[in-house]
Design a protein around this motif. Structure first.
Motif, mmCIF file in Angstrom:
data_model
loop_
_atom_site.group_PDB
_atom_site.id
_atom_site.type_symbol
_atom_site.label_atom_id
_atom_site.label_comp_id
_atom_site.label_asym_id
_atom_site.label_seq_id
_atom_site.Cartn_x
_atom_site.Cartn_y
_atom_site.Cartn_z
ATOM 1 N N THR A 86 0.821 -1.213 0.000
ATOM 2 C CA THR A 86 0.000 0.000 0.000
ATOM 3 C C THR A 86 0.852 1.258 0.000
ATOM 4 N N GLU A 87 1.897 1.282 0.786
ATOM 5 C CA GLU A 87 2.746 2.471 0.877
ATOM 6 C C GLU A 87 3.418 2.769 -0.466
ATOM 7 N N ALA A 88 3.901 1.718 -1.127
ATOM 8 C CA ALA A 88 4.550 1.912 -2.426
ATOM 9 C C ALA A 88 3.554 2.404 -3.469
ATOM 10 N N VAL A 89 2.339 1.867 -3.434
ATOM 11 C CA VAL A 89 1.303 2.313 -4.366
ATOM 12 C C VAL A 89 0.952 3.775 -4.106
ATOM 13 N N MET A 90 0.860 4.157 -2.851
ATOM 14 C CA MET A 90 0.544 5.554 -2.498
ATOM 15 C C MET A 90 1.608 6.504 -3.050
ATOM 16 N N ASP A 91 2.863 6.076 -3.024
ATOM 17 C CA ASP A 91 3.946 6.918 -3.538
ATOM 18 C C ASP A 91 3.906 7.035 -5.059
ATOM 19 N N ALA A 92 3.326 6.038 -5.725
ATOM 20 C CA ALA A 92 3.395 5.977 -7.184
ATOM 21 C C ALA A 92 2.073 6.302 -7.883
ATOM 22 N N VAL A 93 0.995 6.487 -7.135
ATOM 23 C CA VAL A 93 -0.314 6.673 -7.757
ATOM 24 C C VAL A 93 -0.447 8.082 -8.339
ATOM 25 N N ILE A 94 -1.041 8.182 -9.526
ATOM 26 C CA ILE A 94 -1.261 9.460 -10.201
ATOM 27 C C ILE A 94 -2.664 9.458 -10.807
ATOM 28 N N LEU A 95 -3.064 10.608 -11.328
ATOM 29 C CA LEU A 95 -4.361 10.735 -11.983
ATOM 30 C C LEU A 95 -4.217 10.585 -13.496
ATOM 31 N N LYS A 96 -5.197 9.963 -14.088
ATOM 32 C CA LYS A 96 -5.238 9.787 -15.542
ATOM 33 C C LYS A 96 -6.624 10.188 -16.021
ATOM 34 N N GLU A 119 -13.683 11.370 -17.485
ATOM 35 C CA GLU A 119 -13.527 10.490 -16.333
ATOM 36 C C GLU A 119 -12.093 10.577 -15.828
ATOM 37 N N VAL A 120 -11.952 10.504 -14.520
ATOM 38 C CA VAL A 120 -10.637 10.545 -13.885
ATOM 39 C C VAL A 120 -10.346 9.176 -13.292
ATOM 40 N N CYS A 121 -9.287 8.547 -13.789
ATOM 41 C CA CYS A 121 -8.869 7.235 -13.287
ATOM 42 C C CYS A 121 -7.681 7.390 -12.344
ATOM 43 N N LEU A 122 -7.417 6.318 -11.622
ATOM 44 C CA LEU A 122 -6.181 6.207 -10.864
ATOM 45 C C LEU A 122 -5.218 5.332 -11.662
ATOM 46 N N ALA A 123 -3.972 5.758 -11.748
ATOM 47 C CA ALA A 123 -2.946 4.971 -12.427
ATOM 48 C C ALA A 123 -1.733 4.880 -11.510
ATOM 49 N N VAL A 124 -0.917 3.880 -11.733
ATOM 50 C CA VAL A 124 0.254 3.656 -10.883
ATOM 51 C C VAL A 124 1.497 3.578 -11.764
ATOM 52 N N GLU A 125 2.497 4.405 -11.441
ATOM 53 C CA GLU A 125 3.769 4.378 -12.156
ATOM 54 C C GLU A 125 4.685 3.330 -11.535
ATOM 55 N N CYS A 126 5.309 2.535 -12.393
ATOM 56 C CA CYS A 126 6.299 1.579 -11.888
ATOM 57 C C CYS A 126 7.348 1.364 -12.962
ATOM 58 N N GLY A 127 8.589 1.667 -12.617
ATOM 59 C CA GLY A 127 9.648 1.580 -13.600
ATOM 60 C C GLY A 127 9.354 2.539 -14.738
ATOM 61 N N SER A 128 9.404 2.043 -15.960
ATOM 62 C CA SER A 128 9.101 2.867 -17.123
ATOM 63 C C SER A 128 7.665 2.675 -17.586
ATOM 64 N N GLY A 129 6.860 1.991 -16.780
ATOM 65 C CA GLY A 129 5.491 1.717 -17.169
ATOM 66 C C GLY A 129 4.463 2.365 -16.259
ATOM 67 N N VAL A 130 3.223 2.397 -16.739
ATOM 68 C CA VAL A 130 2.088 2.890 -15.977
ATOM 69 C C VAL A 130 0.932 1.929 -16.207
ATOM 70 N N PHE A 131 0.281 1.484 -15.137
ATOM 71 C CA PHE A 131 -0.912 0.675 -15.330
ATOM 72 C C PHE A 131 -2.077 1.325 -14.601
ATOM 73 N N THR A 132 -3.252 1.175 -15.169
ATOM 74 C CA THR A 132 -4.451 1.785 -14.613
ATOM 75 C C THR A 132 -4.993 0.917 -13.493
ATOM 76 N N MET A 133 -5.357 1.551 -12.381
ATOM 77 C CA MET A 133 -5.798 0.805 -11.209
ATOM 78 C C MET A 133 -7.192 0.224 -11.398
#
Length: 280
Positions: A86-96, A119-133
């Motif tokens: 959860t903590e890592a996701v909180m640090d990496a979460v952004i709006l899409k 619509e506003v989604c939540l997305a998570v950055e990890c490495g060079s990628g981003v996936f939608t929550m």
């Protein structure tokens, strides 16, 4: 300039030629092409993001960077999801920000909120990628949806670049008063800037009035001003339609509507809402 599909095919070809033992191939997940290391079946770089920010790099340079960073990217994904951190996701979460016409797989499973006709989604950055929550991932986090959106709002705020002008890039006659671009520093998912009025207020005060907001793509918004444009909204909407239909990939299509920032109300408003049937 290559299309996204051409870019993906070219990168995969270079990776397969230079690193044949790794078995690299492209895999589309939720409409986003990722590089996969076939020998380990690990998902790595988000190719759509690389395509948006490569800025004329040679394919060989990009491929080398993907290969060098692959192990790090995989570790970043694992640190988020195995188990869910959860903590890592909180640090990496952004709006899409996406639109009704954006080609998004499993839309019903995404965590979204309405903003005007977007619509506003939540997305998570990890490495060079981003996936939608997804709702499933949210259910496994030790945090509320409200708190996650608040954190994403603050994280995203740090990613924006300054507004820059297109005046030096286009013939003066083609620009009524001015046209600006607002996006992120890496020009990826920059349409989320439409959610923040602090920079809009500053720009409106600088130019002395309201300005139109054109939904260029999920990666950027265009800003257009000039009192004479109040009589040209139909022309602007037609321009948005033509660009969307001919230049924008359906996975990056934001909206067919025209918006504006109102200095008096300090908010974004719809000037003309357009519901466009991309299937017809």
């Amino acid at each position: 300039m290559k299309t996204l599909d051409e870019f993906v095919n070219a990168i995969v070809a270079v990776l397969q030629e230079r690193y044949p033992d790794d078995g690299f191939y492209a895999k589309t997940i939720d409409g986003i092409p990722f590089i996969v290391n076939g020998s380990a079946e690990h998902v790595g770089a988000d190719l759509r993001r690389l395509y948006s920010s490569c800025d004329g790099q040679h394919l060989q340079e990009i491929a080398e960077s993907i290969h060098e960073n692959f192990e790090k990217d995989v570790k970043d994904i694992s640190s988020l999801l195995v188990p869910v951190n959860t903590e890592a996701v909180m640090d990496a979460v952004i709006l899409k920000v996406i639109g009704k016409n954006t080609n998004v797989r499993n839309r019903e499973n995404l965590v979204t909120r309405d903003f005007l006709d977007l619509e506003v989604c939540l997305a998570v950055e990890c490495g060079s990628g981003v996936f939608t929550m997804t709702k499933q991932l949210l259910d496994n986090l030790d945090v509320s949806e409200d708190d996650l959106y608040k954190r994403a709002y603050e994280n995203t705020r740090l990613s924006f670049s300054k507004v820059f002008s297109l005046n030096s890039m286009l013939p003066v006659d083609d620009i009524p008063n001015f046209m600006y671009v607002k996006t992120t520093k890496n020009r990826f998912l920059g349409a989320s800037a439409i959610l923040y009025t602090d920079w809009m207020r500053s720009l409106a005060n600088k130019i002395g009035g309201d300005f139109y907001i054109l939904p260029s793509s999920t990666h950027e918004i265009l800003l257009l001003a000039g009192k004479e444009l109040q009589e040209a909204t139909d022309t602007i909407v037609k321009m948005i339609e033509e660009v969307n239909n001919n230049e924008v990939d359906d996975t990056e299509l934001l909206s067919y509507s025209l918006y504006k920032y109102s200095r008096e109300n300090d908010c974004v408003e719809i000037v003309k809402e357009v519901k466009y049937d991309t299937e017809g």
